[in-house]
Design an enzyme around this catalytic site. Sequence first.
Site, mmCIF file in Angstrom:
data_model
loop_
_atom_site.group_PDB
_atom_site.id
_atom_site.type_symbol
_atom_site.label_atom_id
_atom_site.label_comp_id
_atom_site.label_asym_id
_atom_site.label_seq_id
_atom_site.Cartn_x
_atom_site.Cartn_y
_atom_site.Cartn_z
ATOM 1 N N GLU A 132 0.825 -1.093 -0.019
ATOM 2 C CA GLU A 132 0.483 -0.169 0.029
ATOM 3 C C GLU A 132 0.630 1.284 -0.011
ATOM 4 O O GLU A 132 0.710 2.413 1.143
ATOM 5 C CB GLU A 132 -1.032 0.232 0.998
ATOM 6 N N PRO A 133 1.420 1.279 -1.186
ATOM 7 C CA PRO A 133 2.009 3.246 -1.044
ATOM 8 C C PRO A 133 1.618 3.771 -1.446
ATOM 9 O O PRO A 133 0.854 4.143 -2.257
ATOM 10 C CB PRO A 133 2.857 2.373 -2.128
ATOM 11 N N GLY A 134 1.508 5.085 -0.224
ATOM 12 C CA GLY A 134 0.652 6.613 -0.429
ATOM 13 C C GLY A 134 2.460 7.217 -1.415
ATOM 14 O O GLY A 134 2.178 7.507 -2.158
ATOM 15 N N CYS A 188 -2.513 33.543 11.489
ATOM 16 C CA CYS A 188 -2.321 34.205 12.535
ATOM 17 C C CYS A 188 -1.816 33.242 13.552
ATOM 18 O O CYS A 188 -2.678 32.894 14.142
ATOM 19 C CB CYS A 188 -3.630 35.078 13.027
ATOM 20 N N GLU A 189 -0.319 32.418 13.242
ATOM 21 C CA GLU A 189 -0.219 31.812 14.261
ATOM 22 C C GLU A 189 1.478 31.603 14.205
ATOM 23 O O GLU A 189 1.838 31.585 12.709
ATOM 24 C CB GLU A 189 -1.023 30.392 14.012
HETATM 25 N N1 LLP Z 1 -1.361 1.713 4.735
HETATM 26 C C1 LLP Z 1 -2.227 2.540 5.446
HETATM 27 C C2 LLP Z 1 -2.442 1.022 6.722
HETATM 28 C C3 LLP Z 1 -0.917 3.521 6.304
HETATM 29 O O1 LLP Z 1 -1.924 3.364 7.143
HETATM 30 C C4 LLP Z 1 -0.786 4.423 5.369
HETATM 31 C C5 LLP Z 1 -0.086 5.136 5.824
HETATM 32 C C6 LLP Z 1 0.338 3.657 4.173
HETATM 33 C C7 LLP Z 1 -0.328 2.428 4.000
HETATM 34 C C8 LLP Z 1 1.053 4.394 3.259
HETATM 35 O O2 LLP Z 1 2.139 4.904 4.008
HETATM 36 P P1 LLP Z 1 2.714 5.527 2.918
HETATM 37 O O3 LLP Z 1 3.515 4.693 1.865
HETATM 38 O O4 LLP Z 1 2.298 6.839 2.562
HETATM 39 O O5 LLP Z 1 4.608 5.958 4.105
HETATM 40 N N2 LLP Z 1 0.311 12.374 7.643
HETATM 41 C C9 LLP Z 1 2.103 11.552 7.401
HETATM 42 C C10 LLP Z 1 1.868 10.050 7.520
HETATM 43 C C11 LLP Z 1 0.712 9.551 7.463
HETATM 44 C C12 LLP Z 1 0.696 7.781 7.076
HETATM 45 C C13 LLP Z 1 -0.802 7.262 7.148
HETATM 46 N N3 LLP Z 1 -0.538 5.981 7.062
HETATM 47 C C14 LLP Z 1 2.729 12.591 7.082
HETATM 48 O O6 LLP Z 1 2.347 13.560 7.021
HETATM 49 O O7 LLP Z 1 4.388 12.258 7.096
#
Ligand code: LLP
Length: 431
Positions: free
Chosen positions: A290-292, A361-362
């Site tokens: 699950e890459p994001g 404003c912070e």
């Molecule tokens: N799968 C699950 C269940 C997750 O909770 C996440 C991210 C991913 C996959 C994707 O992870 P990635 O490949 O993007 O690292 N807001 C934070 C990051 C929170 C990540 C949440 N979960 C930031 O801005 O660094």
Amino acid sequence: MLHTNLSVNENNHLTIAGADTVSLAREYGTPLMVLDEERIKSNMLAYVSAMKKHFGDNATPFYASKAFSCKYLYRLASETGMGIDIVSSGELYTAKAAGFDLSLSCFHGNNKTDADIVYALENGVGHFVVDNLSELDRIDEIAAEMGKTPSVLLRLSPGIDPHTFAAVVTGSVDCKFGIAIETSQAEEALRYALTKKNISVDGIHAHIGSQIFDVEPFCDEAKIMVGFLSDMKKKLCFDCKILNLGGGFGVKYVEGQPNINVESFISEIAKYVKNEVEKCGISYPKIYMEPGRSIVADTCLTLYTVGGTKEIPGFKNYVSVDGGMSDNPRYALYGSEYTVCLASRMADEKSFTCTVAGRCCESGDLIQENVLLPKPNRGDILAVLVTGAYNYSMASNYNRIPRPAVVAVTKDGVKTVIRRESFEDIIKNDL
Ligand code: LLP
């Protein structure tokens, strides 16, 4: 430059995918997020092909759309053969509006409401990734009422420290997500889940954290998860169909950080999975990842117009821009590092060390500190690089600042993929 799609042109302007950022800022206004479509597709296809090559033909990457959820990205995920990870009914709704085939989705989150469960079942979500037993009970009950048998993966926490920043560690025993293997609760949960009549327990899931640059924690995760499956095969005769290893690959935000080679990471992790599966003598499950961040982060930059510059002798200098924590809260939240440059005067001498501040404003509304730039003038265009992940998706209307527009540079020219929010948008729910 930090990434190969960035360059400087003869006008001394920063370019992304060949497009002049200063012209984009003039044409579309600022703050403006600019995506590089070819890079998004190639990031997606890198996962699709590496996973098939190293894990087998039925392995699939699911785009973790919390990184950046919008119709455009769901369409690209669909075109490139990715599934999607969704974490709320809002993401589900967006994917559905984009025409995404929801049978290729995993529904995540540690607190799915009854309404989420009903909505996901109505729309044929592919798998529920179940976080806890109360949720499992509700999915089973609601599925019975609706005459469905949804596919379920149990979210486990393998107890791994991936050496990243604390706010994004998600696989430790005491984390809010999942069920711990170490405490035997995972075994109990699986035993219990297998007694449920209205769900199909198809596999297990773990996500150890985000922005991880070492492959070892992922290999450890694979070992622990396959070890658990082997144990459960013996104890519960559980045949796992799907092993979902989550996301988390790191992305280069600043010089000095590595550029992860997705294929070599996947090939390394696959070796561990295969070895362990063979050693344990269980059947080889279908692998999901699950890459994001590593899909979208380095495909985007944010452009701002410089406003005032303030010098406090003996202390520090500030450069204020026309966005801030309302479009990028990551420095305020995590102290995240970013590369900042003066897009309108790239080759000018850098002699001005400053803090880049937003317009909210912070005092904590900062984009980055200790940035070395040519001394900016009002009207200069400033770029913050690598803003594709967890920027727009975490943006807000704080101070009633409209969210920026998002454009994509494509082979056929530049197109708007998210319109700039208007003041009317901001008040549309006020009564
Ligand atoms: N799968 C699950 C269940 C997750 O909770 C996440 C991210 C991913 C996959 C994707 O992870 P990635 O490949 O993007 O690292 N807001 C934070 C990051 C929170 C990540 C949440 N979960 C930031 O801005 O660094």
